[in-house]
Write an enzyme that holds these catalytic residues in place. Structure first.
Site, PDB file in Angstrom:
ATOM      1  N   HIS A  96       0.193  54.137  67.138  1.00  0.00           N
ATOM      2  CA  HIS A  96       0.952  54.836  68.107  1.00  0.00           C
ATOM      3  C   HIS A  96       2.139  55.013  69.406  1.00  0.00           C
ATOM      4  O   HIS A  96       1.658  54.758  70.727  1.00  0.00           O
ATOM      5  CB  HIS A  96       0.788  52.483  68.555  1.00  0.00           C
ATOM      6  CG  HIS A  96      -0.529  52.006  68.605  1.00  0.00           C
ATOM      7  ND1 HIS A  96      -1.507  52.415  69.054  1.00  0.00           N
ATOM      8  CD2 HIS A  96      -0.773  51.198  67.911  1.00  0.00           C
ATOM      9  CE1 HIS A  96      -2.984  51.053  68.516  1.00  0.00           C
ATOM     10  NE2 HIS A  96      -2.339  50.727  67.683  1.00  0.00           N
ATOM     11  N   ASP A 107      -8.029  52.720  61.364  1.00  0.00           N
ATOM     12  CA  ASP A 107      -7.718  51.651  61.590  1.00  0.00           C
ATOM     13  C   ASP A 107      -8.340  50.841  63.010  1.00  0.00           C
ATOM     14  O   ASP A 107      -9.084  51.556  63.961  1.00  0.00           O
ATOM     15  CB  ASP A 107      -5.921  51.628  62.963  1.00  0.00           C
ATOM     16  CG  ASP A 107      -5.466  50.923  63.103  1.00  0.00           C
ATOM     17  OD1 ASP A 107      -4.189  50.026  61.981  1.00  0.00           O
ATOM     18  OD2 ASP A 107      -5.148  49.859  64.946  1.00  0.00           O
ATOM     19  N   HIS A 130      -7.893  49.750  65.922  1.00  0.00           N
ATOM     20  CA  HIS A 130      -6.936  49.902  67.519  1.00  0.00           C
ATOM     21  C   HIS A 130      -7.196  51.120  67.943  1.00  0.00           C
ATOM     22  O   HIS A 130      -6.570  51.850  66.531  1.00  0.00           O
ATOM     23  CB  HIS A 130      -5.609  49.673  67.546  1.00  0.00           C
ATOM     24  CG  HIS A 130      -5.889  48.440  67.223  1.00  0.00           C
ATOM     25  ND1 HIS A 130      -4.723  47.410  66.338  1.00  0.00           N
ATOM     26  CD2 HIS A 130      -5.502  47.062  68.383  1.00  0.00           C
ATOM     27  CE1 HIS A 130      -4.622  46.077  66.478  1.00  0.00           C
ATOM     28  NE2 HIS A 130      -5.675  45.871  67.417  1.00  0.00           N
ATOM     29  N   ASP A 171      -6.837  46.092  59.905  1.00  0.00           N
ATOM     30  CA  ASP A 171      -7.232  45.388  60.697  1.00  0.00           C
ATOM     31  C   ASP A 171      -8.720  44.821  61.409  1.00  0.00           C
ATOM     32  O   ASP A 171      -8.632  44.214  62.038  1.00  0.00           O
ATOM     33  CB  ASP A 171      -6.288  44.711  62.255  1.00  0.00           C
ATOM     34  CG  ASP A 171      -5.188  46.810  62.377  1.00  0.00           C
ATOM     35  OD1 ASP A 171      -6.649  47.521  62.280  1.00  0.00           O
ATOM     36  OD2 ASP A 171      -4.856  46.936  63.857  1.00  0.00           O
TER      37      ASP A 171
END
Length: 361
Positions: free
Chosen positions: A135, A172, A174, A259
Site C-alpha cells: 500500500h 492479499d 486488499h 487476510d
C-alpha cells in the site's frame, strides 16, 4: 557456493517495529499489524522443522535501490519521523524509533531474495518481514506500509539484473494499490491482484488494465465478500496460470497476504490454509514449467494462528517436487463464473485466454 534449495529471509528489526498506540495516558491499543505476527509464523514453521528452508538474515536495502521507487525526499521524511520517536503517519500507519531500520531490512530482504533466485542459490524463497509494503505509494505511507518491498524488488530485477519480464501475483485481500500504480504504464511487469471489493483502499476495479504501453499488463480481479477457496483458486488456475504461460515471466514474485483467510477479521473472505496452499502450488507449478523462480513477500494476515498455518502451507507448496507434473495437467477446479468473465474481458490483450479450453464448473 553450494546452492540452497529453499530460503527464508528474516531480520530481528522486524520485531522492533513497534505499532502499539498509547492514547494519552490510557491503556495501550494493540495494532493489528504487530510483532506477534512474525512470532506466529516462526512458531508454525519451527513445528514443521522449517520445511527444509534455510534461514538467512536480510541486509538493509541500498538507498539507490530504494529510491528507484520512492523519491529520496520521501525516504528522508520517514527516516526523520522515526528518529524523532515515531507516531501516526496516517490513521492506520504507525512508526516507532526502530521502524525505519525495520523497513530498510524489509525492502532489503525482498531484493536479496531476487538475487538468490536469479543466481540459482535458491529455487524458491520467502521474505518474512514487517512492515508490509504493497500500500506504500511512492511518496505516501499508507495501510500499515512504509516502503513497497515487492515493487522495489521488481524494479531492482528489471534495472540491476536486466530482466525483461517480471510477474507479480498479489493475493492479499486488499488491493495492492501502490504496486498497481508503480507499474501501471509498464509492459515489463504483469501485475495481477485478487482482492475483495468493496474494501480498503477502494482501488482495483476490473476495468483498470493499465495505461500506455502497460495496457493489459495490469490485471485486477476483484471478488465479492464471502468468496472462498473455490473462487480464489479458480482465478489462479484459470486466469493467473494461463497468463503466466502467455507472458513467460523470468521471475514471479508473490505479494503474500493472508487476510483473505476465513478467520481474519479485517475482511470478509473465507479462504482456508488449504486454499492458500493450492494457489501457491498452482502458481509455483506454472513457474517450474517455465523455468522461472518464485519468491513470496509477506504482506497482511492478522489472525495469528491462521497466518502461521497459511505461511507454512505456502512454503510447503513452493517446495513441492511435483509442481511441474501438476501444472501440466488439466486444472482440478472448475472455472467459476467470475473467472470466465475475467478471461473474456482480458482476451482483448491475451488471446491465449480465448484459446484455452477449460472445464465448466
Amino acid at each position: 557456493m553450494l546452492a540452497m534449495a529453499y530460503v527464508f529471509l528474516e531480520h530481528p528489526t522486524s520485531l522492533e517495529h513497534d505499532t502499539a498506540m498509547h492514547p494519552g495516558q490510557g491503556a495501550i491499543t494493540m495494532h493489528p499489524e504487530q510483532p506477534s505476527r512474525l512470532v506466529a509464523i516462526e512458531r508454525a514453521l519451527a513445528e514443521r522443522d522449517w520445511l527444509g528452508f534455510e534461514r538467512l538474515r536480510s541486509p538493509a536495502v541500498e538507498r539507490s535501490v530504494l529510491t528507484a521507487v520512492h523519491p529520496e525526499r520521501y525516504v528522508a521524511s520517514i527516516e526523520r519521523a522515526c528518529a524523532a520517536g515515531g507516531g501516526l503517519l496516517d490513521a492506520d500507519t504507525v512508526v516507532s524509533e526502530r521502524s525505519f531500520e525495520a523497513a530498510l531490512h524489509a525492502a532489503g530482504g525482498a531484493v536479496r531474495m531476487v538475487d538468490l533466485l536469479l543466481d540459482g542459490e535458491a529455487s524458491a524463497a520467502f521474505s518474512s518481514h514487517r512492515p508490509p509494503g504493497h500500500h506504500a505509494l511512492p511518496s505516501q505511507a499508507m495501510g500499515f506500509c512504509l516502503f513497497n518491498n515487492i515493487a522495489v524488488a521488481a524494479r531492482y530485477a528489471l534495472d540491476a539484473r536486466h530482466l525483461e519480464r517480471v510477474m507479480i501475483l498479489d493475493w492479499d485481500v486488499h488491493h495492492g494499490n501502490s504496486t498497481n500504480q508503480v507499474f501501471h504504464a509498464s509492459n515489463q511487469v504483469l501485475f495481477i491482484s485478487i482482492h475483495q471489493s468493496p474494501l480498503f483502499p477502494g482501488t482495483g476495479p476490473a476495468y483498470d488494465v493499465g495505461e500506455g504501453e502497460g495496457r493489459g499488463f495490469t490485471v485486477n480481479l476483484p471478488v465479492p465478500p464471502g468468496s472462498g477457496d473455490e473462487v480464489w483458486l479458480s482465478l489462479v488456475e484459470h486466469v493467473v496460470v494461463p497468463l503466466a504461460h502467455a507472458f513467460e515471466p523470468q521471475l514471479m514474485l508473490v505479494s503474500a497476504g493472508y487476510d483473505a483467510h476465513r478467520d481474519d477479521l479485517l475482511a470478509d473472505c473465507t479462504v482456508t490454509e488449504e486454499g492458500f496452499a493450492a494457489m501457491a502450488h498452482a502458481a509455483s507449478g506454472a513457474c517450474r514449467s517455465l523455468a522461472a523462480p518464485v519468491g513470496g513477500v509477506l504482506e497482511g494476515g492478522y489472525a495469528l494462528g491462521a497466518l502461521g498455518r497459511s505461511v507454512a502451507a505456502t512454503l510447503q507448496a513452493f517446495s513441492a517436487p511435483d509442481g511441474v507434473a501438476d501444472s501440466a495437467r488439466a486444472p482440478e477446479t472448475g472455472v467459476a463464473p467470475i473467472a470466465r468473465e475475467a478471461r473474456d474481458r482480458l482476451a482483448e490483450w491475451w488471446p491465449q485466454l480465448r484459446q484455452r479450453t477449460v472445464r465448466q464448473g
